[in-house]
Write a protein that holds these residues in place. Structure first.
Motif, PDB file in Angstrom:
ATOM      1  N   SER A 146       0.834  -1.189   0.000  1.00 38.08           N
ATOM      2  CA  SER A 146       0.000   0.000   0.000  1.00 38.08           C
ATOM      3  C   SER A 146       0.879   1.253   0.000  1.00 38.08           C
ATOM      4  O   SER A 146       1.729   1.436   0.865  1.00 38.08           O
ATOM      5  N   GLN A 147       0.682   2.171  -0.969  1.00 36.85           N
ATOM      6  CA  GLN A 147       1.437   3.429  -1.042  1.00 36.85           C
ATOM      7  C   GLN A 147       1.101   4.348   0.128  1.00 36.85           C
ATOM      8  O   GLN A 147       1.969   5.028   0.673  1.00 36.85           O
ATOM      9  N   LYS A 148      -0.133   4.350   0.505  1.00 43.15           N
ATOM     10  CA  LYS A 148      -0.562   5.211   1.607  1.00 43.15           C
ATOM     11  C   LYS A 148       0.152   4.811   2.893  1.00 43.15           C
ATOM     12  O   LYS A 148       0.676   5.660   3.625  1.00 43.15           O
ATOM     13  N   LYS A 149       0.149   3.516   3.139  1.00 39.81           N
ATOM     14  CA  LYS A 149       0.800   3.018   4.346  1.00 39.81           C
ATOM     15  C   LYS A 149       2.309   3.284   4.278  1.00 39.81           C
ATOM     16  O   LYS A 149       2.939   3.638   5.285  1.00 39.81           O
ATOM     17  N   TYR A 150       2.901   3.172   3.082  1.00 41.49           N
ATOM     18  CA  TYR A 150       4.330   3.404   2.903  1.00 41.49           C
ATOM     19  C   TYR A 150       4.668   4.856   3.238  1.00 41.49           C
ATOM     20  O   TYR A 150       5.642   5.135   3.944  1.00 41.49           O
ATOM     21  N   LYS A 151       3.875   5.802   2.750  1.00 41.37           N
ATOM     22  CA  LYS A 151       4.134   7.219   3.006  1.00 41.37           C
ATOM     23  C   LYS A 151       3.938   7.562   4.478  1.00 41.37           C
ATOM     24  O   LYS A 151       4.679   8.371   5.044  1.00 41.37           O
ATOM     25  N   GLU A 152       2.935   6.955   5.104  1.00 42.40           N
ATOM     26  CA  GLU A 152       2.718   7.204   6.539  1.00 42.40           C
ATOM     27  C   GLU A 152       3.926   6.729   7.345  1.00 42.40           C
ATOM     28  O   GLU A 152       4.395   7.451   8.254  1.00 42.40           O
ATOM     29  N   ASP A 153       4.420   5.548   7.006  1.00 37.48           N
ATOM     30  CA  ASP A 153       5.592   5.034   7.727  1.00 37.48           C
ATOM     31  C   ASP A 153       6.814   5.924   7.500  1.00 37.48           C
ATOM     32  O   ASP A 153       7.614   6.156   8.420  1.00 37.48           O
ATOM     33  N   ALA A 154       6.968   6.438   6.271  1.00 36.03           N
ATOM     34  CA  ALA A 154       8.111   7.316   5.978  1.00 36.03           C
ATOM     35  C   ALA A 154       8.009   8.614   6.770  1.00 36.03           C
ATOM     36  O   ALA A 154       9.016   9.106   7.302  1.00 36.03           O
ATOM     37  N   SER A 157       8.934   8.061  10.398  1.00 33.72           N
ATOM     38  CA  SER A 157      10.339   7.776  10.681  1.00 33.72           C
ATOM     39  C   SER A 157      11.277   8.933  10.334  1.00 33.72           C
ATOM     40  O   SER A 157      12.460   8.898  10.681  1.00 33.72           O
ATOM     41  N   MET A 158      10.815  10.020   9.684  1.00 36.32           N
ATOM     42  CA  MET A 158      11.680  11.138   9.324  1.00 36.32           C
ATOM     43  C   MET A 158      12.307  11.834  10.531  1.00 36.32           C
ATOM     44  O   MET A 158      13.490  12.179  10.485  1.00 36.32           O
ATOM     45  N   PRO A 159      11.568  12.087  11.563  1.00 33.75           N
ATOM     46  CA  PRO A 159      12.224  12.765  12.699  1.00 33.75           C
ATOM     47  C   PRO A 159      13.316  11.907  13.351  1.00 33.75           C
ATOM     48  O   PRO A 159      14.173  12.438  14.050  1.00 33.75           O
ATOM     49  N   TYR A 160      13.307  10.653  13.092  1.00 32.38           N
ATOM     50  CA  TYR A 160      14.259   9.765  13.742  1.00 32.38           C
ATOM     51  C   TYR A 160      15.434   9.423  12.824  1.00 32.38           C
ATOM     52  O   TYR A 160      16.114   8.443  13.024  1.00 32.38           O
ATOM     53  N   TYR A 161      15.698  10.245  11.798  1.00 34.26           N
ATOM     54  CA  TYR A 161      16.754   9.961  10.850  1.00 34.26           C
ATOM     55  C   TYR A 161      18.105  10.119  11.529  1.00 34.26           C
ATOM     56  O   TYR A 161      18.402  11.138  12.149  1.00 34.26           O
ATOM     57  N   VAL A 162      18.938   9.126  11.384  1.00 33.78           N
ATOM     58  CA  VAL A 162      20.277   9.155  11.981  1.00 33.78           C
ATOM     59  C   VAL A 162      21.279   8.968  10.842  1.00 33.78           C
ATOM     60  O   VAL A 162      21.221   7.981  10.125  1.00 33.78           O
TER      61      VAL A 162
END
Length: 183
Positions: A146-154, A157-162
């Motif tokens: 699902s693209q929608k679910k993929y974008k939500e997960d992205a 997780s953006m604030p947690y980029y290391v």
């Protein structure tokens, strides 16, 4: 008068015996004898009646006719038997045979009215299905594709980029990129 009397005495009853006996004359005599109703009846009484046609040889046509008569008699017997059974009220027993019950069950299953009634009754009485491994796997695959679910997960997780530290492999790739771009 004497002439007539003489004629009757000498000629009557002799059937033209003065004529020659030819094959055609014999044939006519034989045909006349066969055609005589009195002779026919006499021959019937003496030769055929009471013997039951047993003197005839059994040809295939005779055997077929006997078989057809026997089948007809069996049908009449079964017809009379059915009328007796029906008259004595045994139809309930006849309707409860396994074949009849199977046919009635097949008819009920095929009936659209019964099908719709059962579907309506089952709507009110549903139960939840236990999540089997196949169902769980299908849900996970659906979420992954699902693209929608993929974008939500992205977005989550953006604030947690290391950032990853430079590894020797990363440095080698960077050098290769520079070499390719200058070529």
């Amino acid at each position: 008068k004497e002439y007539k009397k003489d004629f009757e005495e000498s000629m009557k009853g002799r059937n033209l015996t003065g004529l020659e006996v030819t094959p055609s004359l014999l044939h006519v005599k034989y045909a006349t004898k066969i055609a005589s109703e009195k002779e026919y009846r006499k021959d019937l009484e003496e030769g055929v009646k009471g013997k039951g046609l047993t003197a005839l040889e059994e040809t295939p046509e005779m055997l077929r006719a006997k078989n057809a008569t026997q089948i007809l008699n069996e049908k009449e017997y079964k017809k009379a038997l059915e009328q007796e059974i029906r008259g004595k009220g045994l139809t309930e027993l006849a309707l409860e045979t396994p074949d009849f019950l199977r046919a009635r069950n097949a008819t009920d299953i095929a009936s659209q009215i019964k099908y719709k009634q059962l579907a309506e009754m089952e709507k009110a009485n549903y139960t939840s299905v236990v999540d089997t491994p196949e169902i769980i796997h299908a849900q996970q695959v659906k979420n992954l594709s699902s693209q929608k679910k993929y974008k939500e997960d992205a977005e989550k997780s953006m604030p947690y980029y290391v950032p990853v530290a430079d590894t020797p492999e990363m440095q080698r790739v960077r050098e290769n990129q520079k070499n390719f771009s200058t070529v």
